[in-house]
Write an enzyme that holds these catalytic residues in place. Structure first.
Site, PDB file in Angstrom:
ATOM      1  N   TYR A 140       0.490  -1.150  -0.058  1.00 35.19           N
ATOM      2  CA  TYR A 140      -0.307   0.243  -0.009  1.00 35.19           C
ATOM      3  C   TYR A 140       1.244   1.060  -0.301  1.00 35.19           C
ATOM      4  O   TYR A 140       0.915   2.396  -0.115  1.00 35.19           O
ATOM      5  CB  TYR A 140      -1.248   0.750   1.513  1.00 35.19           C
TER       6      TYR A 140
ATOM      7  N   ASP B 148     -11.050  -9.635   7.340  1.00 35.92           N
ATOM      8  CA  ASP B 148     -12.723  -9.085   6.324  1.00 35.92           C
ATOM      9  C   ASP B 148     -13.008 -10.221   5.806  1.00 35.92           C
ATOM     10  O   ASP B 148     -13.788 -10.860   6.614  1.00 35.92           O
ATOM     11  CB  ASP B 148     -12.516  -8.210   4.964  1.00 35.92           C
TER      12      ASP B 148
ATOM     13  N   ASP C 157      -2.850 -18.503   0.985  1.00 39.01           N
ATOM     14  CA  ASP C 157      -4.139 -19.085   0.543  1.00 39.01           C
ATOM     15  C   ASP C 157      -4.297 -20.437   0.796  1.00 39.01           C
ATOM     16  O   ASP C 157      -6.106 -20.499   1.593  1.00 39.01           O
ATOM     17  CB  ASP C 157      -3.887 -19.314  -0.878  1.00 39.01           C
TER      18      ASP C 157
ATOM     19  N   LYS D  47       3.764 -14.917   1.395  1.00 35.61           N
ATOM     20  CA  LYS D  47       3.933 -16.617   0.445  1.00 35.61           C
ATOM     21  C   LYS D  47       4.836 -16.396   0.034  1.00 35.61           C
ATOM     22  O   LYS D  47       4.887 -16.321  -0.760  1.00 35.61           O
ATOM     23  CB  LYS D  47       2.633 -15.457  -0.983  1.00 35.61           C
TER      24      LYS D  47
ATOM     25  N   ASP E 226      -5.365  -7.678   5.272  1.00 31.91           N
ATOM     26  CA  ASP E 226      -6.710  -6.516   4.972  1.00 31.91           C
ATOM     27  C   ASP E 226      -7.772  -7.705   4.424  1.00 31.91           C
ATOM     28  O   ASP E 226      -9.132  -6.923   5.198  1.00 31.91           O
ATOM     29  CB  ASP E 226      -6.257  -5.937   4.096  1.00 31.91           C
TER      30      ASP E 226
END
Ligand code: NAD
Length: 358
Positions: free
Chosen positions: A140, A251, A223, A191, A247
């Site tokens: 970000y 959620d 994942d 990852k 993030d």
């Protein structure tokens, strides 16, 4: 005296912040404490007034406060504003200027709401884990970024995932410290099978762990973690991860609890702290007094605990929420047959009335 900067923002951000403020006032009255609250515009409201999502005076107010409470920003009215001036930029600017690098998102299923989860009640029963998301680094904020024209025609969009050793060390340390106060297990999510930044992340987390031999550590690819959160979420105690992965996973985790309207958060730095519900400004329900204010109210509990070390007050707020739910009061998003439906403001009143001296 405790100084709090209050930034309601847009949409339901304003409605739920009103309930958070109600709670802080009530705590002040009941426990004879002085909470000085100063309010300022942020997000779309600030764009309308000043032409920018956050102005330097508001950043200064936030920096000088003992704690910052933020509602939510954004809405369709500002969707066509250029990206550098979007309401959401206020959030990134605020988080970065306060250097609140550790975003804590407790994921907890209240017993009364277990049947609201899209997962079977037995899968989420007593669910209680903590996501520690790195908040001021990663993709970000990394450079180079942007969209550029290609000589061959067309365009290329670029963002950069970058983490340095000190950035990983400080967030990993926070995760291990929180795990020590819980069930002593950290799951680091990356990852590393594909990304070099994740390989460094994993190496540094392993190094930090050497100072916390009493805390178990495992690593999961993002994942796999996304899948495990649905398959068996109760295996987790503390999840530590990057800005982007955090993030998304938070959620996903929010939905395990039945409604995003239940989830509080705290963002902690070395000298500042920001508290906000996890949800956004929900333009679809704004202005109707139907939003769930409990995420905002539970964020006040986190403020009492982490900024003011008023741990008993945090418990009082949580217990007032539990009692209100146990008595059958529900906002629309968590409503069930046989319960009493109330609006945002009424829910705030009910919880405030249940705040009593110990
Ligand atoms: P959202 O969280 O605002 O809403 C998602 C869905 O959840 C909607 O159906 C909404 O009605 C519902 N919902 C959210 N909070 C609720 C609550 N307290 N009670 C009951 N229902 C609730 O996410 P979105 O729709 O993707 O985004 C809307 C706007 O909010 C966008 O402009 C987005 O950029 C912004 N946003 C801001 C923040 C923030 O300020 N921290 C976070 C996320 C999104």
């Amino acid at each position: 005296m405790y100084k709090i900067a209050v930034l309601p923002g847009d949409g339901i951000g304003r409605e739920v912040t009103e309930q958070a403020v109600k709670m802080i006032r009530r705590l002040g009255e009941v426990f004879h404490l002085v909470f000085e609250m100063d309010e300022a515009l942020v997000g779309g409201a600030s764009i309308d007034r000043f032409g920018a999502p956050i102005v330097p005076e508001t950043l200064t107010l936030a920096q000088n406060a003992d704690a910052v409470f933020l509602g939510a920003v954004g809405g369709p009215k500002w969707d066509s504003v250029e990206i550098s001036k979007r309401p959401e930029k206020a959030l990134l600017g605020l988080r970065q200027s306060l250097d609140v690098f550790a975003n804590l998102r407790p994921i907890r299923v209240f017993p009364e709401l277990a049947s609201q989860s899209p997962l079977k009640a037995e899968v989420v029963k007593d669910l209680d884990f903590l996501i520690v998301r790195e908040l001021v680094g990663g993709i970000y904020f990394g450079t180079p970024r942007g969209v550029k024209s290609l000589p061959s025609g067309g365009e290329a969009g670029v963002n950069t995932e970058i983490y340095t050793t000190p950035e990983i060390e400080r967030i990993a340390k926070k995760a291990f410290e929180f795990a020590r106060r819980r069930r002593r297990k950290v799951t680091s999510v990356d990852k590393a099978n594909v990304l070099e930044s994740s390989q460094l992340w994993r190496k540094v987390v392993n190094q930090v762990r050497q100072s916390f031999p009493d805390v178990a550590l495992d690593h999961r690819y993002v994942d796999d973690c996304a899948m495990q959160l649905i398959r068996n979420p109760r295996q987790f105690d503390v999840i530590v991860t990057t800005n982007l992965f955090g993030d998304i996973l938070s959620d996903e985790s929010a939905m395990l609890t039945g409604s995003i309207g239940m989830l509080p958060s705290a963002s902690l730095g070395h000298s500042h702290a920001l508290y906000e519900p996890v949800h956004g400004s929900a333009p679809d329900i704004a202005g109707k007094d139907i939003a769930n204010p409990l995420a905002a109210i539970l964020s006040v509990a986190m403020m009492m605990q982490y900024s003011f070390n008023l741990i008993e007050l945090a418990r009082v707020v949580e217990q007032a929420v539990e009692k209100t739910l146990a008595e059958g009061y529900r906002t629309l998003d968590i409503d069930q047959e046989g319960m009493q439906r109330v609006g945002c403001s009424k829910m705030g009143d009910l919880v405030a009335q249940r705040i009593k001296n110990l």
